[in-house]
Enzyme design. Structure first.
Site, mmCIF file in Angstrom:
data_model
loop_
_atom_site.group_PDB
_atom_site.id
_atom_site.type_symbol
_atom_site.label_atom_id
_atom_site.label_comp_id
_atom_site.label_asym_id
_atom_site.label_seq_id
_atom_site.Cartn_x
_atom_site.Cartn_y
_atom_site.Cartn_z
ATOM 1 N N LYS A 117 103.229 105.506 41.974
ATOM 2 C CA LYS A 117 104.002 106.465 41.172
ATOM 3 C C LYS A 117 105.071 105.757 40.344
ATOM 4 C CE LYS A 117 103.287 110.418 44.126
ATOM 5 N NZ LYS A 117 103.338 110.312 45.580
ATOM 6 N N LYS A 209 100.299 118.536 55.665
ATOM 7 C CA LYS A 209 101.142 118.744 56.833
ATOM 8 C C LYS A 209 101.977 120.016 56.678
ATOM 9 C CE LYS A 209 105.583 116.630 56.054
ATOM 10 N NZ LYS A 209 106.761 116.086 56.707
ATOM 11 N N LYS A 212 108.611 122.336 55.451
ATOM 12 C CA LYS A 212 109.616 123.312 55.014
ATOM 13 C C LYS A 212 109.563 123.501 53.511
ATOM 14 C CE LYS A 212 113.208 121.860 58.139
ATOM 15 N NZ LYS A 212 113.650 120.564 57.577
HETATM 16 P P1 ADP Z 1 110.321 118.750 56.724
HETATM 17 O O1 ADP Z 1 109.380 117.624 56.397
HETATM 18 O O2 ADP Z 1 109.605 119.970 57.182
HETATM 19 O O3 ADP Z 1 111.342 119.013 55.658
HETATM 20 P P2 ADP Z 1 112.253 117.071 58.099
HETATM 21 O O4 ADP Z 1 112.010 116.066 57.027
HETATM 22 O O5 ADP Z 1 113.623 117.645 58.228
HETATM 23 O O6 ADP Z 1 111.190 118.262 57.976
HETATM 24 O O7 ADP Z 1 111.797 116.408 59.469
HETATM 25 C C1 ADP Z 1 112.387 116.653 60.725
HETATM 26 C C2 ADP Z 1 111.507 116.094 61.820
HETATM 27 O O8 ADP Z 1 110.320 116.895 61.943
HETATM 28 C C3 ADP Z 1 111.026 114.661 61.599
HETATM 29 O O9 ADP Z 1 111.116 113.935 62.823
HETATM 30 C C4 ADP Z 1 109.580 114.807 61.199
HETATM 31 O O10 ADP Z 1 108.800 113.703 61.615
HETATM 32 C C5 ADP Z 1 109.162 116.070 61.943
HETATM 33 N N1 ADP Z 1 108.091 116.804 61.234
HETATM 34 C C6 ADP Z 1 108.206 117.429 60.034
HETATM 35 N N2 ADP Z 1 107.042 118.031 59.707
HETATM 36 C C7 ADP Z 1 106.154 117.774 60.717
HETATM 37 C C8 ADP Z 1 104.779 118.135 60.971
HETATM 38 N N3 ADP Z 1 104.092 118.888 60.128
HETATM 39 N N4 ADP Z 1 104.212 117.691 62.134
HETATM 40 C C9 ADP Z 1 104.901 116.944 63.012
HETATM 41 N N5 ADP Z 1 106.194 116.578 62.833
HETATM 42 C C10 ADP Z 1 106.827 116.984 61.708
HETATM 43 NA NA NA Z 2 109.981 115.159 56.033
#
Ligand code: ADP
Ligand code: NA
Length: 347
Positions: A117, A209, A212
Site C-alpha cells: 500500500k 474477522k 468493531k
Molecule cells: P477491534 O479490532 O475490534 O477494533 P481492538 O483493536 O480494540 O478491537 O482489539 C482489542 C483486542 O481484541 C486485541 O487483543 C485483539 O487481538 C482482539 N480481537 C479483536 N478482534 C478480534 C477477533 N475477531 N477475534 C479474536 N480477537 C480479536
Molecule cells: Na484491531
C-alpha cells in the site's frame, strides 16, 4: 519464578464484541483470577489509539465510559487489576517519542497493513487503507505507541488475539534496539500470550474477522446485546447449504466459525473443533445455531446485567473514580521506567 507483569489494551471504539471477548477479554479475567499474589496486572483503555479514527468528542467520551463498564462487567476487579485510560498517563506518549527516535520506518512500512500500500508511484501521497484520505502519521506510527504502552510498564506477558502478533514482534524489536544501543538493558522484553480463540470471524461475512469497525451491525455480537438481538444475529449468520456439521474453515468458513465460538465457550469435553463438530455431525444448521445461541446467551447474560447495572447507577462518578485510582497506580509504574530510560539516554 520472577513475578509476572501482565499488560494489555483495548481501544474505546465501541462496546466489545464476541471477538474481543474470546480473543482477549476472557483471557484477561482468567489471568487475573489465576495470578500469583506477587504478579501485577495492568489493563489500559487505549484512548490515544482510538483518536487515529475519526470520532466526535462526545462519542469518544461515551465510549471511554462504556469500555470501563465493559471491563468491570466481564469480571476485572479494580482491587486486583489496574484499569486506566491511557491518556491519563502521559509517560505512554513520552516513551513513544523516545522509541520513535530509534524505530525503523522500513520495518513499520513492511507490516502487513502497509505492505504494497505504501509503494505508490513517485510523488503520490500515501493513503489511509480504510478511508483513502491522505495517510496520517499517527495511523502509520501507532505500533510505536503500542510498543511504548507495553514497555513503559515493564510487561513480561501480553495477552492478545492473533491480529496483534506482528505488533508484539515490533514491540520486541523496539526493546531489542533500545537495549542494544543503551547500557544496562533498560527495557524488559515482553512475551505474547496468544488467546485460545485466535480469530473470531464476522457472522455476516465469515471470511473477514469480527471487528468493531465493520459497517455491518449484524456482523458482530456485542457483550451487551439482548437475547433477541443475539438470536437475530446468530439466526441470520452466513453459513452454506451443505447438510450436517463439519469443521473445515477453508470450505465451510461460516459453519466452522460457529463451531469455534462454541468450542471456546463450552467444548462439551471435545479436545478440538474437529471432535466437537463430529459430536454434532447430524445436527441441522438451524439446531447448530440454536445451540450456539443458548451457549452465547448463558455466557453473556450475567455480563449484560452487570453492565446495565454499572451504566445506570453510574452517571459517570463511580466509574471515573475507578479510572482515577487506576491512573495513579499506572503513573507510578510508568514513572519507574521513565527514570531508568532517561538515565540510560542522558536526559
Ligand atoms: P477491534 O479490532 O475490534 O477494533 P481492538 O483493536 O480494540 O478491537 O482489539 C482489542 C483486542 O481484541 C486485541 O487483543 C485483539 O487481538 C482482539 N480481537 C479483536 N478482534 C478480534 C477477533 N475477531 N477475534 C479474536 N480477537 C480479536
Ligand atoms: Na484491531
Amino acid at each position: 519464578a520472577r513475578p509476572k507483569v501482565i499488560f494489555s489494551g483495548i481501544q474505546p471504539t465501541g462496546v466489545p464484541h464476541l471477538g474481543n471477548y474470546l480473543g482477549a477479554l476472557q483471557q484477561w479475567t482468567k489471568l487475573q483470577n489465576e495470578a500469583a499474589p506477587e504478579d501485577t496486572l495492568i489493563y489500559s483503555i487505549v484512548d490515544l489509539h482510538a483518536i487515529t479514527n475519526t470520532q466526535s468528542p462526545h462519542k469518544l467520551r461515551q465510549c471511554r465510559t462504556e469500555m470501563m463498564a465493559s471491563l468491570l462487567a466481564i469480571g476485572l476487579d479494580p482491587k486486583r487489576s489496574t484499569i486506566f485510560q491511557q491518556s491519563a498517563v502521559p509517560a505512554h506518549s513520552e516513551l513513544m517519542w523516545i522509541l520513535s527516535t530509534q524505530a525503523s520506518v522500513g520495518y513499520l512500512s513492511r507490516m502487513t497493513q502497509w505492505k504494497s500500500k505504501l509503494s505508490l508511484p513517485e510523488n503520490a501521497s500515501p493513503l489511509d487503507p480504510t478511508t483513502k484520505a491522505p495517510l496520517k502519521l499517527g495511523l502509520f506510527s501507532y505500533p510505536v505507541l503500542q510498543a511504548a504502552d507495553i514497555l513503559i510498564h515493564r510487561a513480561t506477558h501480553v495477552p492478545v488475539g492473533e491480529d496483534q502478533l506482528q505488533h508484539l514482534e515490533f514491540a520486541r524489536e523496539c526493546a531489542r534496539t533500545f537495549n542494544f544501543k543503551f547500557r544496562g538493558r533498560p527495557l524488559v522484553m515482553p512475551r505474547t500470550i496468544l488467546s485460545p480463540a485466535k480469530r473470531v470471524m464476522s457472522l455476516a461475512d465469515p471470511t473477514k474477522k469480527m471487528s468493531k469497525s465493520d459497517s455491518l451491525l449484524n456482523s458482530r455480537i456485542l457483550i451487551t446485546d439482548t437475547e433477541d438481538e443475539i438470536w437475530q444475529k446468530i439466526r441470520s449468520a452466513k453459513t452454506d447449504s451443505i447438510k450436517g456439521v463439519t469443521y473445515d474453515p477453508e470450505a465451510r468458513p461460516g459453519v466452522s466459525n460457529l463451531v469455534e465460538i462454541l468450542f471456546n465457550l463450552d467444548n462439551c469435553g471435545a479436545s478440538s473443533c474437529e471432535e466437537l463438530a463430529n459430536h454434532m455431525k447430524d445436527y441441522t444448521l438451524l439446531s447448530l445455531k440454536q445451540h450456539v445461541n443458548d451457549v452465547v446467551n448463558a455466557e453473556l447474560e450475567p455480563i449484560r446485567s452487570k453492565y446495565n447495572e454499572l451504566i445506570s447507577k453510574d452517571q459517570g462518578k463511580a466509574l471515573a473514580e475507578i479510572a482515577h485510582e487506576g491512573a495513579q497506580k499506572a503513573s507510578a509504574s510508568a514513572a519507574a521506567t521513565m527514570k531508568i530510560v532517561k538515565e540510560a539516554i542522558g536526559l
